[in-house]
Scaffold this active site. Structure first.
Site, PDB file in Angstrom:
ATOM      1  N   LYS A 109      21.953   6.358  22.433  1.00  6.77           N
ATOM      2  CA  LYS A 109      21.850   6.437  23.540  1.00  6.77           C
ATOM      3  C   LYS A 109      22.914   5.686  24.160  1.00  6.77           C
ATOM      4  O   LYS A 109      23.552   4.493  24.536  1.00  6.77           O
ATOM      5  CB  LYS A 109      21.139   5.778  23.898  1.00  6.77           C
ATOM      6  CG  LYS A 109      18.655   6.252  23.635  1.00  6.77           C
ATOM      7  CD  LYS A 109      18.188   5.651  24.357  1.00  6.77           C
ATOM      8  CE  LYS A 109      16.710   6.366  23.567  1.00  6.77           C
ATOM      9  NZ  LYS A 109      15.833   5.555  23.568  1.00  6.77           N
ATOM     10  N   GLU A 130      10.313   7.060  15.294  1.00  7.68           N
ATOM     11  CA  GLU A 130      11.112   5.975  15.381  1.00  7.68           C
ATOM     12  C   GLU A 130      10.043   4.191  16.219  1.00  7.68           C
ATOM     13  O   GLU A 130       9.147   3.880  16.875  1.00  7.68           O
ATOM     14  CB  GLU A 130      10.863   6.886  17.029  1.00  7.68           C
ATOM     15  CG  GLU A 130      12.466   6.105  17.875  1.00  7.68           C
ATOM     16  CD  GLU A 130      12.335   6.986  19.485  1.00  7.68           C
ATOM     17  OE1 GLU A 130      13.103   6.386  20.138  1.00  7.68           O
ATOM     18  OE2 GLU A 130      12.052   8.202  19.109  1.00  7.68           O
ATOM     19  N   ASP A 183       6.956   7.830  17.918  1.00  6.76           N
ATOM     20  CA  ASP A 183       7.933   6.482  19.167  1.00  6.76           C
ATOM     21  C   ASP A 183       6.513   5.344  19.062  1.00  6.76           C
ATOM     22  O   ASP A 183       5.503   5.817  20.047  1.00  6.76           O
ATOM     23  CB  ASP A 183       8.523   7.350  19.668  1.00  6.76           C
ATOM     24  CG  ASP A 183       9.348   5.868  21.068  1.00  6.76           C
ATOM     25  OD1 ASP A 183       9.733   4.972  19.802  1.00  6.76           O
ATOM     26  OD2 ASP A 183      10.060   6.449  21.519  1.00  6.76           O
ATOM     27  N   LYS A 210       3.854   9.050  21.839  1.00  3.80           N
ATOM     28  CA  LYS A 210       4.101   8.262  22.009  1.00  3.80           C
ATOM     29  C   LYS A 210       2.775   6.851  21.071  1.00  3.80           C
ATOM     30  O   LYS A 210       2.050   7.191  21.613  1.00  3.80           O
ATOM     31  CB  LYS A 210       3.570   7.470  23.450  1.00  3.80           C
ATOM     32  CG  LYS A 210       5.069   7.653  24.494  1.00  3.80           C
ATOM     33  CD  LYS A 210       6.321   6.628  23.895  1.00  3.80           C
ATOM     34  CE  LYS A 210       8.193   7.587  24.806  1.00  3.80           C
ATOM     35  NZ  LYS A 210       9.180   6.864  24.040  1.00  3.80           N
TER      36      LYS A 210
END
Length: 355
Positions: free
Chosen positions: A264, A215, A187, A158
């Site tokens: 998702k 991402e 991400d 992250k």
């Protein structure tokens, strides 16, 4: 058909930290649909910072417009039920996904099939990455070493903290700690500006950090910015929050905004819409992964069944239920390192709520 909702709060074994939030529990609405003898299960996770949907809202949607839309239908009216779910309300994708998955689960059970078998797969396991929560370079490096020891070969870091130089140092330190073999992906959760994204990604490329993908580097609505980044770096760019439904994916394709898309269930509304997105991405040459919100073995189990039947182009992001101390349900998927073992029982393999 009888629809019952269950509110669950499952503690995590480790806080989950991103640029957007810190989570200590997976807060979800579990939906149970019964035909009188069998029950199908689905899940609507609460993710305020991503979808903006709450448990109260999901419960109201399931028990209100979705239940009304399904009134009078029998369990065998499967296709019509799925159609009615999507037209029952605007938005509320998590609630729609929960009911959509519960109906798929129930249909599979009525046929004596696993959910992945019902979707057309004989695969018995799928692979997942694992996320390293946001933190300082040393804690991230230590977590990376631990996760590799746990059996994970793809780690997601992250970033998007607002300091591109600090993000670079975090990722560089993780790569140094874990060595050259485990794969890394990043991400940013919409946390970079377009210029910071290019600066950080190019620096990581020049440093040989071998990043598999990045991402959602910029805010979801900034497709022009994401396309600008995609044109200026070699590392593949993955669209996540930018894509909920077909219209969003078409816009990403038209802008040339990304190389891959993250599908998702709680963003798109269930297994039906997810299959459409994966097929559309493939037809237009986009790569794909299937991801999950912070949800339990019900939601992740459905996503894993989807992956088994509709293979993606990169390792998927289905570690959410791995973070739970204990599952809120009995049965379902099982983790063994990076491998998610799909259930052998009917449907999702869930037999009820845990004590």
């Amino acid at each position: 058909m009888k629809i019952t909702t269950h509110l669950v709060s499952a503690p995590l074994h480790t806080p989950f930290v991103t640029a957007l939030r810190t989570a200590t529990h997976a807060e979800s609405l579990l939906v149970e649909i019964s035909d009188g003898s069998l029950s199908g299960w689905g899940e609507a996770p609460q993710v305020w910072k991503v979808t903006g949907e709450s448990l109260a809202g999901a419960q109201a949607c399931v028990e209100g417009p979705i239940a009304s839309a399904l009134t009078g239908l029998e369990p065998d009216d499967f296709t019509e039920a799925l159609r009615r779910i999507q037209g029952s309300a605007q938005g509320n994708f998590g609630a729609k996904a929960a009911v959509d998955v519960a109906l798929h689960d129930l249909a599979a059970r009525r046929r004596g099939q696993t959910l992945h078998g019902f979707l057309g797969s004989t695969v018995t396991s799928v692979q997942t990455d694992v996320t390293l929560s946001a933190g300082d370079p040393e804690s991230l490096a230590a977590a990376g070493v631990d996760r590799v020891a746990d059996g994970f070969g793809v780690l997601k870091v992250k970033v998007g903290t607002g300091d591109a130089k600090a993000d670079f140092e975090r990722v560089r330190r993780v790569r140094e700690a874990i060595g050259p073999d485990p794969r890394l992906r990043l991400d940013a959760n919409q946390g970079w500006s377009r210029r910071d994204a290019v600066t950080a990604i190019r620096a990581l490329e020049d440093a040989g950090c071998d990043i598999g993908l990045v991402e959602q580097p910029v805010p979801a609505a900034d497709l022009e910015g994401m396309a600008w980044i995609t044109d200026r770096v070699s590392t593949p760019i993955l669209a996540d929050e930018s894509v909920y439904g077909v219209r969003d994916l078409v816009a990403v394709i038209r802008h040339g905004a990304a190389d891959l898309v993250n599908v998702k269930l709680a963003k798109c509304g269930g297994l039906g819409p997810a299959r459409t997105l994966l097929e559309l991405a493939r037809e237009h040459g986009l790569g794909s992964i299937v991801g999950s919100m912070m949800e339990s073995h019900v939601g992740v189990g459905a996503a894993a069944a989807l992956v088994a039947a509709y293979p993606t182009t990169a390792v998927n992001d289905l570690d959410a239920a791995w973070w739970l101390k204990e599952p809120p349900v009995l049965g379902g998927i099982r983790y063994e390192g990076s491998t998610i073992h799909l259930p052998t029982g009917d449907g999702l393999g869930v037999t009820g709520l845990s004590a």
